[in-house]
Design an enzyme around this catalytic site. Structure first.
Site, PDB file in Angstrom:
ATOM      1  N   LYS A 214      19.307  39.143  13.445  1.00  0.00           N
ATOM      2  CA  LYS A 214      18.176  39.404  14.337  1.00  0.00           C
ATOM      3  C   LYS A 214      18.083  38.309  15.398  1.00  0.00           C
ATOM      4  O   LYS A 214      17.977  38.570  16.575  1.00  0.00           O
ATOM      5  CB  LYS A 214      16.888  39.481  13.506  1.00  0.00           C
ATOM      6  CG  LYS A 214      15.653  39.701  14.340  1.00  0.00           C
ATOM      7  CD  LYS A 214      14.423  39.857  13.467  1.00  0.00           C
ATOM      8  CE  LYS A 214      13.171  39.804  14.332  1.00  0.00           C
ATOM      9  NZ  LYS A 214      11.930  39.953  13.596  1.00  0.00           N
ATOM     10  N   GLU A 220      24.423  30.389   8.564  1.00  0.00           N
ATOM     11  CA  GLU A 220      25.412  31.032   7.678  1.00  0.00           C
ATOM     12  C   GLU A 220      26.163  32.134   8.431  1.00  0.00           C
ATOM     13  O   GLU A 220      27.393  32.240   8.360  1.00  0.00           O
ATOM     14  CB  GLU A 220      24.730  31.674   6.454  1.00  0.00           C
ATOM     15  CG  GLU A 220      24.126  30.692   5.468  1.00  0.00           C
ATOM     16  CD  GLU A 220      22.674  30.373   5.775  1.00  0.00           C
ATOM     17  OE1 GLU A 220      22.269  30.472   6.966  1.00  0.00           O
ATOM     18  OE2 GLU A 220      21.947  30.006   4.845  1.00  0.00           O
ATOM     19  N   GLY A 275      13.205  41.128   9.513  1.00  0.00           N
ATOM     20  CA  GLY A 275      14.545  41.203   8.935  1.00  0.00           C
ATOM     21  C   GLY A 275      14.587  42.046   7.667  1.00  0.00           C
ATOM     22  O   GLY A 275      15.459  42.894   7.487  1.00  0.00           O
ATOM     23  N   ARG A 276      13.606  41.828   6.784  1.00  0.00           N
ATOM     24  CA  ARG A 276      13.623  42.534   5.496  1.00  0.00           C
ATOM     25  C   ARG A 276      13.159  43.983   5.608  1.00  0.00           C
ATOM     26  O   ARG A 276      13.107  44.702   4.620  1.00  0.00           O
ATOM     27  CB  ARG A 276      12.783  41.763   4.474  1.00  0.00           C
ATOM     28  CG  ARG A 276      11.369  41.429   4.935  1.00  0.00           C
ATOM     29  CD  ARG A 276      10.737  40.366   4.044  1.00  0.00           C
ATOM     30  NE  ARG A 276       9.418  39.938   4.502  1.00  0.00           N
ATOM     31  CZ  ARG A 276       9.204  38.977   5.379  1.00  0.00           C
ATOM     32  NH1 ARG A 276      10.222  38.356   5.949  1.00  0.00           N
ATOM     33  NH2 ARG A 276       7.972  38.624   5.716  1.00  0.00           N
ATOM     34  N   GLU A 361       9.624  37.455   0.038  1.00  0.00           N
ATOM     35  CA  GLU A 361       9.513  36.822   1.352  1.00  0.00           C
ATOM     36  C   GLU A 361       8.235  37.312   2.036  1.00  0.00           C
ATOM     37  O   GLU A 361       7.638  36.618   2.841  1.00  0.00           O
ATOM     38  CB  GLU A 361      10.754  37.146   2.209  1.00  0.00           C
ATOM     39  CG  GLU A 361      10.961  36.157   3.353  1.00  0.00           C
ATOM     40  CD  GLU A 361      12.352  36.243   3.980  1.00  0.00           C
ATOM     41  OE1 GLU A 361      13.210  35.403   3.666  1.00  0.00           O
ATOM     42  OE2 GLU A 361      12.576  37.143   4.798  1.00  0.00           O
ATOM     43  N   HIS A 392      20.210  45.365 -23.185  1.00  0.00           N
ATOM     44  CA  HIS A 392      21.004  44.532 -24.098  1.00  0.00           C
ATOM     45  C   HIS A 392      21.021  43.068 -23.667  1.00  0.00           C
ATOM     46  O   HIS A 392      21.875  42.302 -24.095  1.00  0.00           O
ATOM     47  CB  HIS A 392      22.419  45.103 -24.214  1.00  0.00           C
ATOM     48  CG  HIS A 392      22.397  46.493 -24.770  1.00  0.00           C
ATOM     49  ND1 HIS A 392      22.406  46.747 -26.121  1.00  0.00           N
ATOM     50  CD2 HIS A 392      22.278  47.692 -24.143  1.00  0.00           C
ATOM     51  CE1 HIS A 392      22.331  48.065 -26.310  1.00  0.00           C
ATOM     52  NE2 HIS A 392      22.247  48.657 -25.123  1.00  0.00           N
ATOM     53  N   LYS A 512      16.106  24.517   5.670  1.00  0.00           N
ATOM     54  CA  LYS A 512      17.089  24.583   6.761  1.00  0.00           C
ATOM     55  C   LYS A 512      17.077  23.276   7.560  1.00  0.00           C
ATOM     56  O   LYS A 512      18.114  22.709   7.875  1.00  0.00           O
ATOM     57  CB  LYS A 512      16.727  25.719   7.728  1.00  0.00           C
ATOM     58  CG  LYS A 512      17.010  27.109   7.223  1.00  0.00           C
ATOM     59  CD  LYS A 512      16.797  28.099   8.377  1.00  0.00           C
ATOM     60  CE  LYS A 512      16.553  29.508   7.889  1.00  0.00           C
ATOM     61  NZ  LYS A 512      16.153  30.409   8.957  1.00  0.00           N
TER      62      LYS A 512
HETATM   63  O1  F6P Z   1      15.696  33.825   5.273  1.00  0.00           O
HETATM   64  C1  F6P Z   1      14.974  33.823   6.445  1.00  0.00           C
HETATM   65  C2  F6P Z   1      15.417  34.901   7.368  1.00  0.00           C
HETATM   66  O2  F6P Z   1      14.808  34.662   8.579  1.00  0.00           O
HETATM   67  C3  F6P Z   1      15.117  36.303   6.861  1.00  0.00           C
HETATM   68  O3  F6P Z   1      13.817  36.695   7.071  1.00  0.00           O
HETATM   69  C4  F6P Z   1      16.118  37.092   7.605  1.00  0.00           C
HETATM   70  O4  F6P Z   1      16.271  38.372   7.073  1.00  0.00           O
HETATM   71  C5  F6P Z   1      17.332  36.208   7.446  1.00  0.00           C
HETATM   72  O5  F6P Z   1      16.827  34.889   7.560  1.00  0.00           O
HETATM   73  C6  F6P Z   1      18.432  36.434   8.446  1.00  0.00           C
HETATM   74  O6  F6P Z   1      17.983  36.234   9.744  1.00  0.00           O
HETATM   75  P1  F6P Z   1      18.802  36.760  10.987  1.00  0.00           P
HETATM   76  O7  F6P Z   1      18.904  38.239  10.876  1.00  0.00           O
HETATM   77  O8  F6P Z   1      18.022  36.319  12.178  1.00  0.00           O
HETATM   78  O9  F6P Z   1      20.175  36.124  10.947  1.00  0.00           O
END
Ligand code: F6P
Length: 549
Positions: A214, A220, A275-276, A361, A392, A512
């Site tokens: 987003k 990452e 995002g979620r 979240e 189990h 972060k």
């Molecule tokens: O973990 C925090 C967050 O901002 C989430 O809300 C989001 O889904 C994720 O990081 C990834 O963010 P982006 O889509 O901006 O890379």
């Protein structure tokens, strides 16, 4: 009240509806589910609701009709209806980020009008879906070729959090409907193992990489995106090749182009999609390639059907509102701290992980919308595994442990993979578990079975453990959509009652920031002067010394 207002008239725990629920809890807390069912033979039929193709049995909760009346009053007091309408009409209910919350616009019917800053956003949503469909069909049909002229045989989704969990969960959930001649892989972790294993054995000339972010600023994702670019260029050499192998999904065109992806190869979405909550935006491109545009649109129809149900069904028949209010009852009055989500469907193996981000979240917050510390529990911990596997491993604790763990059982009446009578066996386990949790097995019953006295206490099941059961006819893109939207709106209902912002996520920032400070200290070849606390300093020194070896 028709206009949106986030200020609750008074502190939740001092409010009349809350106090009434507390008094009611004191009154009924000694009543068991066994008793409640014995007193009302119709309970199982009465405490159930249906909507958008889902059936919710909530009779095995520790509630009476009065509990439901009082929860309904709580919802009224907290203006649930008005908050819901505010969300659907594009009001800026994400107050800390000053944004509307409009994932519901992503699946709205084409003739709906939803305005953000004076502009109807539905046509833009539809236009993006049409572009996605055109692209997805080109990849599926082989019209979209890699740089060397080879067909796309592999699709790798790179993203994390909402940009990963939705795509991977939906891919697995809908695998039955998906193309089997294209490999789908998902890379999210900063751990290079994730990327290395996902690309192992794949030919870059046959691979499409979808970078989902987003913000296009997530460390990452950018790290893995760079690794993917290097991996492609090592084989394809020419930078021009990347245009046939990379697309981006983002709200941030500037950063996409800075990374080196032409914005004509980008599918956009909007800052009013969290995002979620983004699976039905362009973030779902990998799902669309897997199952095709038509089935993707059936999934959106499922979401939409649940949206309509949430908007229009009266509270006593409103599945998400009921589930949300029952979660409040279990969390705040029965003192449950977790919820187990137990799909009796192998294809939903990643559904609990997806729900963890959606629920935790969203509702893992400790201050109200106005910034005051809450004096009640908010979002519980969600976790789970598919049945019967979980039976189990951790069900022992759910049945006989000391924690009260409300469970959501999810099952389908028809299986996608019939094999002998296995589906009946699977479902009989689901039903049996809900019975065992609710009614248990008393000492008298155990003794009557001839169990020796010394062992009998170990074999007693106290019962009285609450659960919901959600049944659908069959796992389809449509029913998956309804199921996800059910939880989205249940989360919303809980957030409204708790008076928190369910749509921000400031809690992920601190880690972060600190990692940014720490990483140069781990990487430098000179011994850095560490100024952390003594525990962190010692850990870092140990890591540095062993890393050298
Ligand atoms: O973990 C925090 C967050 O901002 C989430 O809300 C989001 O889904 C994720 O990081 C990834 O963010 P982006 O889509 O901006 O890379």
């Amino acid at each position: 009240m028709t206009t949106y207002s986030f200020a609750q008239p008074q502190a939740l725990t001092a409010s009349p509806a809350w106090k009434a629920l507390q008094a009611h809890h004191r009154k009924i807390c000694a009543t068991s589910l066994r008793q409640l069912f014995a007193d009302d033979p119709q309970r199982g039929d009465r405490l159930a609701a249906e909507g958008a193709g889902l059936y919710l049995d909530y009779a095995k909760n520790r509630i009476t009709d009065e509990t439901l009346d009082l929860l309904e009053k709580l919802a009224e007091q907290c203006c649930l209806r008005q908050h819901r309408d505010a969300m659907f009409s594009g009001k800026k209910i994400n107050v800390t980020e000053k944004r509307p919350v409009l994932h519901v616009a992503l699946r709205a019917a084409a003739n709906e009008q939803i305005y953000v800053d004076g502009k109807n956003v539905v046509p833009e949503v539809r236009a993006t879906l049409a572009r996605m469909a055109e692209f997805a069909e080109q990849v599926r049909s082989g019209a979209w070729l890699g740089y060397t002229g080879k067909r796309i045989r592999n699709v790798i989704n790179i993203g994390i959090g909402g940009s990963a969990l939705g795509p991977v969960m939906a891919y697995e959930a809908l695998q039955y409907y998906s193309r089997r001649d294209i490999n789908f892989r998902f890379v999210s972790n900063m751990d290079a193992t994730d990327f290395i294993e996902a690309t192992r054995g794949l030919d870059p000339a046959e691979t499409l990489i979808i970078i989902c972010s987003k913000t296009f600023g997530t460390l990452e994702t950018l790290t893995n995106a760079h690794a993917a670019r290097d991996w492609c260029l090592e084989k394809l050499i020419d930078k021009q090749a990347l245009r046939r192998h990379f697309v981006a999904i983002s709200t941030n065109a500037k950063e996409v182009s800075r990374f080196g992806i032409d914005t004509t190869d980008m599918f956009g979405f909007w800052d009013w999609v969290g995002g979620r909550y983004s699976l039905d935006s362009a973030i779902g491109l990998s799902t669309m390639i897997a199952i095709g545009a038509e089935r993707f649109s059936e999934m959106l129809d499922g979401f939409y059907a649940m949206d309509l149900h949430f908007r229009h069904a009266p509270l006593r028949q409103n599945l998400p509102a009921l589930m949300g209010l029952l979660a409040i009852w279990n969390t705040n009055f029965l003192d449950a701290r977790t919820v187990a989500v137990l799909p009796y469907e192998q294809y939903l193996a990643r559904f609990p992980a997806y729900l963890q981000q959606l629920t935790m979240e969203s509702n893992g917050k400790h201050v109200t919308l106005g910034g005051a510390n809450v004096d009640y529990q908010t979002g519980p911990i969600y976790w789970g595994e598919p049945g019967t596997n979980g039976q189990h491993s951790f069900y022992q604790l759910i049945h006989q442990g000391t924690h009260l763990i409300p469970c959501d059982f999810i099952g389908f009446c028809q299986t996608l993979n019939p094999l002998g009578d296995q589906h009946d066996e699977l479902m009989s386990n689901l039903f049996a578990q809900t019975e065992a949790l609710a009614f248990g097995k008393s000492l008298a019953q155990v003794s009557a079975e001839g169990i020796p006295d010394w062992q009998a206490p170990h074999r007693v099941f106290q019962g009285n453990r609450p659960s919901n059961t959600i049944l659908a006819e069959r796992l389809t893109p449509y029913s998956l959509g309804t199921l996800i939207a059910l939880y989205e709106h249940s989360v919303f209902t809980q957030g409204v009652i708790w008076n928190i912002d369910s749509f921000d996520q400031w809690g992920v920032e601190l880690g972060k920031q600190l990692a940014r400070r720490t990483s140069p200290e781990l990487e430098s070849s000179d011994e850095p002067r560490l100024a952390h606390d003594s525990s962190t300093n010692a850990l870092m020194r140990r890591y540095r010394s062993l890393k050298k070896e």
